[in-house]
Write a protein that holds these residues in place. Structure first.
Motif, PDB file in Angstrom:
ATOM      1  N   THR A  83       0.820  -1.216   0.000  1.00 41.54           N
ATOM      2  CA  THR A  83       0.000   0.000   0.000  1.00 41.54           C
ATOM      3  C   THR A  83       0.852   1.263   0.000  1.00 41.54           C
ATOM      4  OG1 THR A  83      -1.794  -1.133   1.168  1.00 41.54           O
ATOM      5  CG2 THR A  83      -1.789   1.272   1.236  1.00 41.54           C
ATOM      6  N   ARG A  84       1.923   1.272   0.779  1.00 35.90           N
ATOM      7  CA  ARG A  84       2.730   2.491   0.884  1.00 35.90           C
ATOM      8  C   ARG A  84       3.499   2.820  -0.393  1.00 35.90           C
ATOM      9  NH1 ARG A  84       5.160   2.024   7.086  1.00 35.90           N
ATOM     10  NH2 ARG A  84       3.203   2.524   8.140  1.00 35.90           N
ATOM     11  N   LEU A  85       3.586   1.888  -1.301  1.00 36.85           N
ATOM     12  CA  LEU A  85       4.279   2.147  -2.560  1.00 36.85           C
ATOM     13  C   LEU A  85       3.336   2.635  -3.655  1.00 36.85           C
ATOM     14  CD1 LEU A  85       6.743  -0.889  -2.781  1.00 36.85           C
ATOM     15  CD2 LEU A  85       7.014   1.283  -1.571  1.00 36.85           C
ATOM     16  N   ARG A  86       2.052   2.809  -3.323  1.00 34.19           N
ATOM     17  CA  ARG A  86       1.068   3.187  -4.341  1.00 34.19           C
ATOM     18  C   ARG A  86       1.476   4.423  -5.139  1.00 34.19           C
ATOM     19  NH1 ARG A  86      -4.408   3.318  -1.692  1.00 34.19           N
ATOM     20  NH2 ARG A  86      -4.091   1.048  -1.719  1.00 34.19           N
ATOM     21  N   PRO A  87       2.028   5.490  -4.508  1.00 32.52           N
ATOM     22  CA  PRO A  87       2.408   6.664  -5.309  1.00 32.52           C
ATOM     23  C   PRO A  87       3.540   6.400  -6.298  1.00 32.52           C
ATOM     24  CG  PRO A  87       2.230   7.214  -2.963  1.00 32.52           C
ATOM     25  CD  PRO A  87       2.187   5.730  -3.060  1.00 32.52           C
ATOM     26  N   LEU A  88       4.270   5.299  -6.139  1.00 28.69           N
ATOM     27  CA  LEU A  88       5.420   5.011  -6.987  1.00 28.69           C
ATOM     28  C   LEU A  88       5.100   4.040  -8.119  1.00 28.69           C
ATOM     29  CD1 LEU A  88       8.090   4.401  -4.172  1.00 28.69           C
ATOM     30  CD2 LEU A  88       7.454   6.573  -5.233  1.00 28.69           C
ATOM     31  N   ARG A  89       3.902   3.478  -8.155  1.00 30.99           N
ATOM     32  CA  ARG A  89       3.636   2.338  -9.036  1.00 30.99           C
ATOM     33  C   ARG A  89       3.836   2.662 -10.516  1.00 30.99           C
ATOM     34  NH1 ARG A  89       0.868  -2.483  -7.517  1.00 30.99           N
ATOM     35  NH2 ARG A  89       0.679  -2.637  -5.270  1.00 30.99           N
ATOM     36  N   ASP A  90       3.578   3.874 -10.934  1.00 30.28           N
ATOM     37  CA  ASP A  90       3.734   4.199 -12.351  1.00 30.28           C
ATOM     38  C   ASP A  90       5.191   4.227 -12.784  1.00 30.28           C
ATOM     39  OD1 ASP A  90       1.035   4.325 -12.737  1.00 30.28           O
ATOM     40  OD2 ASP A  90       0.907   6.515 -12.595  1.00 30.28           O
ATOM     41  N   GLN A  91       6.118   4.240 -11.805  1.00 24.28           N
ATOM     42  CA  GLN A  91       7.541   4.255 -12.125  1.00 24.28           C
ATOM     43  C   GLN A  91       8.241   2.955 -11.758  1.00 24.28           C
ATOM     44  OE1 GLN A  91       9.436   6.785 -13.631  1.00 24.28           O
ATOM     45  NE2 GLN A  91       7.357   7.394 -14.174  1.00 24.28           N
ATOM     46  N   MET A  92       7.493   1.966 -11.247  1.00 23.52           N
ATOM     47  CA  MET A  92       8.096   0.751 -10.708  1.00 23.52           C
ATOM     48  C   MET A  92       8.100  -0.375 -11.739  1.00 23.52           C
ATOM     49  SD  MET A  92       6.804   0.501  -6.704  1.00 23.52           S
ATOM     50  CE  MET A  92       5.627  -0.737  -7.175  1.00 23.52           C
ATOM     51  N   VAL A  93       9.263  -0.973 -11.906  1.00 18.80           N
ATOM     52  CA  VAL A  93       9.409  -2.211 -12.666  1.00 18.80           C
ATOM     53  C   VAL A  93       9.704  -3.314 -11.662  1.00 18.80           C
ATOM     54  CG1 VAL A  93      11.010  -3.468 -14.170  1.00 18.80           C
ATOM     55  CG2 VAL A  93      10.160  -1.229 -14.853  1.00 18.80           C
ATOM     56  N   GLU A  94       9.027  -4.446 -11.802  1.00 17.38           N
ATOM     57  CA  GLU A  94       9.287  -5.562 -10.898  1.00 17.38           C
ATOM     58  C   GLU A  94      10.203  -6.577 -11.562  1.00 17.38           C
ATOM     59  OE1 GLU A  94       6.670  -8.101  -7.878  1.00 17.38           O
ATOM     60  OE2 GLU A  94       6.266  -8.607  -9.964  1.00 17.38           O
ATOM     61  N   LEU A  95      11.278  -6.927 -10.864  1.00 17.91           N
ATOM     62  CA  LEU A  95      12.204  -7.963 -11.299  1.00 17.91           C
ATOM     63  C   LEU A  95      11.889  -9.240 -10.545  1.00 17.91           C
ATOM     64  CD1 LEU A  95      15.549  -5.948 -11.135  1.00 17.91           C
ATOM     65  CD2 LEU A  95      13.837  -5.989 -12.964  1.00 17.91           C
ATOM     66  N   GLY A  96      11.976 -10.366 -11.228  1.00 21.40           N
ATOM     67  CA  GLY A  96      11.690 -11.619 -10.552  1.00 21.40           C
ATOM     68  C   GLY A  96      12.278 -12.818 -11.259  1.00 21.40           C
TER      69      GLY A  96
END
Length: 238
Positions: A83-96
């Motif tokens: 939830t606390r990362l919601r403001p960053l989601r448009d800039q986030m790439v997930e590596l896995g």
């Protein structure tokens, strides 16, 4: 970058070899000898090949913000409350699903992967990487199971914990308070690598029973990367 399904299958075969055959993960198998889950169809798949044999010897999968919106979440959402990362989601790439063939774990493969990932981030104007970095738990039921992971968490939280506005909560927490966290153990190579690049740990580890690992939530901002790595991986472009 995988261009068609056959190349994705090569990555999935390597993942199966490492996660299931080597590490003992218990995963549902829809295609024998392959690690496949519902996120794969939405991800870009990065491959490193051995030049002599053509064999895939390293891989990452990458979930972009647009594709995360299509599937409804990041993989990390299944393990942590983000939830606390919601403001960053448009800039986030997930590596896995990062893995390297055991005969090629000398550093060159992971640096090739990281260089390509950094270039991908810049080309697509994305600035934050997130993901889960795994710590093996040891044999289920063994006296040492979990203690090494708790000890790594103690070490990294003292120096690399993110500020509170970015901290997240595990959905299935590793019971660190019931474990011995005083062991002097080295964090896994991938965890150490992320920390050297400037990544922060976002909170306490989750337990992944399928992979039998403790997973640390990690976040790396390209702007936080030390200058020497920025020059090497980004050519000074960030």
């Amino acid at each position: 970058w995988a261009r068609h399904a056959d190349e994705v299958r090569e990555a999935q075969r390597l993942r199966y070899q490492v996660f299931v055959e080597e590490m003992g993960a218990r995963l549902p198998v829809s295609v024998p000898g392959h690690d496949i889950d519902l996120f794969d169809d939405y991800c870009e798949h990065l491959l490193v090949r051995d030049q002599a044999s053509g064999q895939v010897v390293g891989t990452y999968r990458v979930l972009t913000p647009a594709q995360a919106r299509r599937i409804g979440c990041f993989y990390s959402d299944t393990e942590f409350d983000l939830t606390r990362l919601r403001p960053l989601r448009d800039q986030m790439v997930e590596l896995g699903r990062s893995c390297v063939h055991p005969a090629h774990r000398h550093g060159g493969v992971i640096m090739a992967l990281w260089g390509a990932l950094a270039d991908f981030m810049l080309r697509n104007q994305l600035h934050i990487m997130i993901g889960c970095a795994s710590i093996p738990m040891g044999a289920p039921g063994s006296p040492s199971a979990g203690h090494a992971a708790a000890s790594v968490w103690r070490q990294v939280r003292e120096r690399h914990l993110a500020s509170v506005e970015y901290q997240v909560r595990p959905r299935l927490p590793l019971p660190v308070d019931a474990l011995d966290d005083s062991l002097e153990v080295e964090p896994p190579t991938l965890v150490k690598g992320y920390l050297r690049l400037g990544a922060k740990v976002l909170g306490a580890p989750a337990w992944d029973p399928d992979f039998n690992t403790a997973d640390l939530p990690m976040m790396l901002r390209l702007a936080d990367m030390p200058a020497r790595y920025r020059r090497h991986l980004l050519g000074g472009r960030c």
